[in-house]
Scaffold this active site. Structure first.
Site, mmCIF file in Angstrom:
data_model
loop_
_atom_site.group_PDB
_atom_site.id
_atom_site.type_symbol
_atom_site.label_atom_id
_atom_site.label_comp_id
_atom_site.label_asym_id
_atom_site.label_seq_id
_atom_site.Cartn_x
_atom_site.Cartn_y
_atom_site.Cartn_z
ATOM 1 C CE1 TYR A 145 -48.371 71.846 -16.904
ATOM 2 C CE2 TYR A 145 -46.461 71.584 -15.475
ATOM 3 C CZ TYR A 145 -47.793 71.898 -15.649
ATOM 4 O OH TYR A 145 -48.549 72.276 -14.557
ATOM 5 C CE LYS A 180 -51.037 69.055 -16.005
ATOM 6 N NZ LYS A 180 -51.153 70.370 -15.366
#
Length: 307
Positions: free
Chosen positions: A139, A167
């Site tokens: 992330y 992400k």
């Protein structure tokens, strides 16, 4: 748009966590929300991300929220569990909980609060992947973590089988484009953008999917956008993206608050107005949108044809 064979692809909203006025997990609303998202055509669910208020929830609250999402999803779509913790051992501990609850993958940031060297960030992801026993997605959210994940490191970790995807919420669209270029020959790797208002451009540049907070409010719109892109109908994709960009203005309605509270408050208020969740309550010290702000969100939803 070339569709790669990746497990985590398409529309994967970061599920908000409905709360009661007392700050407890509103399980009935969360179950309705999961059903609403699946009916809206999403390809996966990201539980306990930033939009899920994971940084605010207690340990038991995070576990309960993930348990509800996994059960409500019932295997219809994969559930990716945020394991957002300050250091490696804490992430591994949360990953074990996620695995026990039936999550399909985990998401972790770089370490934070501590001062961290790039070599330590790499070891962090390698150790998590070795111990989590689930696919791992990195992330990239430097606005919260204060470390921008290096594209070369991410691609090396992906090539070594450490990362199943990224992400990207960095706001660095150039770096994300180079990530997509570098990952083009990596089977099974997912490049997911969190940039709600330029998803059409990110898909054209090679993204495999989107993780949009606004997707809680209008999953059907992101489904239409994704389907148009996959059909190489970029004019339709642009029209849908323009509509969603106008809808995203709900995050500007709140006054005298943080960006986090403005976004979360807007998403929850919109879901409340749409009858999906019971309350727009948010975690302390954030405050829910007031009556005037709620009226502002209502006007935008009405213009977007969602009421």
């Amino acid at each position: 748009m070339t569709i790669r064979q990746t497990r985590f692809t398409g529309v994967v909203p970061p599920v908000v966590t409905p709360l009661t006025a007392e700050g407890e997990i509103d399980t009935a609303s969360l179950e309705r929300l999961v059903g609403f998202l699946i009916e809206g055509g999403v390809d996966g669910l990201f539980a306990l991300g930033s939009s899920g208020e994971t940084a605010y929830l207690t340990e038991s609250g995070r576990t309960r929220a993930l348990e509800v999402v996994v059960k409500a999803a019932g295997g219809q779509v994969p559930v990716i569990a945020g394991c957002i913790e300050t250091t490696t051992a804490r992430v591994v501990e949360r990953a074990a909980i996620a695995r026990g609850l039936g999550a399909d993958a985990v998401v972790a940031t770089a370490p934070f609060y501590t001062r961290t060297h790039p070599a330590e960030i790499e070891r962090h992801f390698r150790q998590i992947a070795a111990e989590a026993e689930l696919p791992l997605l990195a992330y990239d959210i430097p606005v919260c973590v204060h470390s921008k994940l290096d594209t070369g490191m991410l691609l090396e970790l992906a090539a070594d089988g450490v990362l199943a995807g990224v992400k990207d919420s960095s706001g660095d669209d150039g770096a994300f484009r180079y990530l997509c270029l570098g990952a083009a020959e990596l089977p099974g790797f997912s490049a997911l953008t969190g940039h709600e208002v330029v998803v059409d451009a990110m898909l054209l540049g090679g993204a495999d999917g989107v993780v949009p907070g606004l997707g809680n409010v209008d999953p059907h719109g992101y489904r239409r956008l994704m389907d148009a892109a996959r059909a190489d109908d970029w004019a339709t994709a642009r029209r849908e993206q323009d509509r969603l960009a106008e809808l995203f203005r709900i995050v500007t309605v709140a006054r005298d608050t943080s960006g986090t509270a403005a976004g979360l408050g807007a998403f929850k208020t919109a879901l409340m107005l749409r009858g999906v969740i019971a309350s727009n309550a948010v975690s302390a010290p954030m405050a829910p949108l007031d009556a005037d702000e709620t009226a502002g969100v209502r006007r935008i939803l009405d213009t977007a044809g969602l009421l």
